[in-house]
Design a protein around this motif. Structure first.
Motif, PDB file in Angstrom:
ATOM      1  N   SER A 125       0.800  -1.159  -0.086  1.00 48.15           N
ATOM      2  CA  SER A 125       0.002   0.049  -0.043  1.00 48.15           C
ATOM      3  C   SER A 125       1.180   1.298  -0.122  1.00 48.15           C
ATOM      4  O   SER A 125       2.174   1.145   0.605  1.00 48.15           O
TER       5      SER A 125
ATOM      6  N   SER B  41      -1.914  -4.384  -8.253  1.00 50.62           N
ATOM      7  CA  SER B  41      -2.925  -4.922  -7.684  1.00 50.62           C
ATOM      8  C   SER B  41      -2.862  -4.349  -6.090  1.00 50.62           C
ATOM      9  O   SER B  41      -3.688  -4.717  -5.365  1.00 50.62           O
TER      10      SER B  41
ATOM     11  N   ALA C 189      -2.976  -1.085  -3.085  1.00 48.43           N
ATOM     12  CA  ALA C 189      -3.734  -0.097  -2.560  1.00 48.43           C
ATOM     13  C   ALA C 189      -2.908   1.217  -2.525  1.00 48.43           C
ATOM     14  O   ALA C 189      -1.951   1.299  -2.022  1.00 48.43           O
TER      15      ALA C 189
ATOM     16  N   ASP D  96      -5.825  -1.306 -12.044  1.00 49.56           N
ATOM     17  CA  ASP D  96      -6.184  -2.162 -11.327  1.00 49.56           C
ATOM     18  C   ASP D  96      -5.797  -2.051 -10.035  1.00 49.56           C
ATOM     19  O   ASP D  96      -5.251  -0.859  -9.659  1.00 49.56           O
TER      20      ASP D  96
ATOM     21  N   MET E 189      -6.815  -0.661  -5.868  1.00 52.94           N
ATOM     22  CA  MET E 189      -7.545   0.027  -5.374  1.00 52.94           C
ATOM     23  C   MET E 189      -7.035   1.536  -4.958  1.00 52.94           C
ATOM     24  O   MET E 189      -6.140   1.610  -4.661  1.00 52.94           O
TER      25      MET E 189
ATOM     26  N   SER F  74      -8.191   4.768  -2.696  1.00 52.85           N
ATOM     27  CA  SER F  74      -9.232   5.397  -1.788  1.00 52.85           C
ATOM     28  C   SER F  74      -8.919   6.654  -1.318  1.00 52.85           C
ATOM     29  O   SER F  74      -7.875   7.256  -1.336  1.00 52.85           O
TER      30      SER F  74
ATOM     31  N   ALA G 212     -10.463  -2.933 -10.946  1.00 50.69           N
ATOM     32  CA  ALA G 212     -10.107  -2.013 -10.186  1.00 50.69           C
ATOM     33  C   ALA G 212     -11.281  -1.413  -9.090  1.00 50.69           C
ATOM     34  O   ALA G 212     -12.423  -1.675  -9.494  1.00 50.69           O
ATOM     35  N   LEU G 213     -10.916  -0.868  -8.069  1.00 52.33           N
ATOM     36  CA  LEU G 213     -11.826  -0.426  -7.139  1.00 52.33           C
ATOM     37  C   LEU G 213     -11.651   1.186  -6.801  1.00 52.33           C
ATOM     38  O   LEU G 213     -10.132   1.448  -6.671  1.00 52.33           O
ATOM     39  N   PHE G 214     -12.584   1.907  -6.510  1.00 49.99           N
ATOM     40  CA  PHE G 214     -12.505   3.175  -6.172  1.00 49.99           C
ATOM     41  C   PHE G 214     -13.516   3.386  -4.812  1.00 49.99           C
ATOM     42  O   PHE G 214     -14.703   3.093  -4.856  1.00 49.99           O
ATOM     43  N   SER G 215     -12.896   4.275  -4.118  1.00 49.27           N
ATOM     44  CA  SER G 215     -13.390   4.152  -2.645  1.00 49.27           C
ATOM     45  C   SER G 215     -13.412   5.825  -2.268  1.00 49.27           C
ATOM     46  O   SER G 215     -12.078   6.131  -2.142  1.00 49.27           O
TER      47      SER G 215
END
Length: 88
Positions: free
Chosen positions: A16, A34, A36, A51, A53, A55, A74-77
């Motif tokens: 991270s 991959s 964070a 890809d 995350m 945040s 991928a993720l977005f927060s």
């Protein structure tokens, strides 16, 4: 820190990276790997998350992006206290 050109940030699997208090930039940011990435404020032409995350955390004020692209792996927060403004 300020990005002086389009910037790619690669965060490896299981890792991270936290960025805070970034200065305004008119360039694109691309996140790959991959792992964070956490930031308390982003002001950039675009954020492309290939890809992993990304945040948005509280404490840095409003972020401003020209565009946001989130890849299929991928993720977005975003925290409710970390508003994001989309500028055109």
């Amino acid at each position: 820190m300020q990005f002086a050109s389009d910037t790619s940030i690669d965060v490896a699997a299981g890792s991270s990276l936290a960025l805070s208090n970034l200065l305004d930039s008119t360039h694109a940011i691309t996140k790959s790997g991959s792992g964070a990435l956490a930031a308390n404020r982003l002001r950039a032409a675009s954020l492309n998350i290939r890809d992993g995350m990304v945040s948005m955390t509280s404490g840095g004020g409003a972020s401003q992006l020209g565009s946001l692209t989130v890849g299929c792996f991928a993720l977005f927060s975003a925290s409710s206290s970390a508003p994001i403004i989309f500028a055109t």
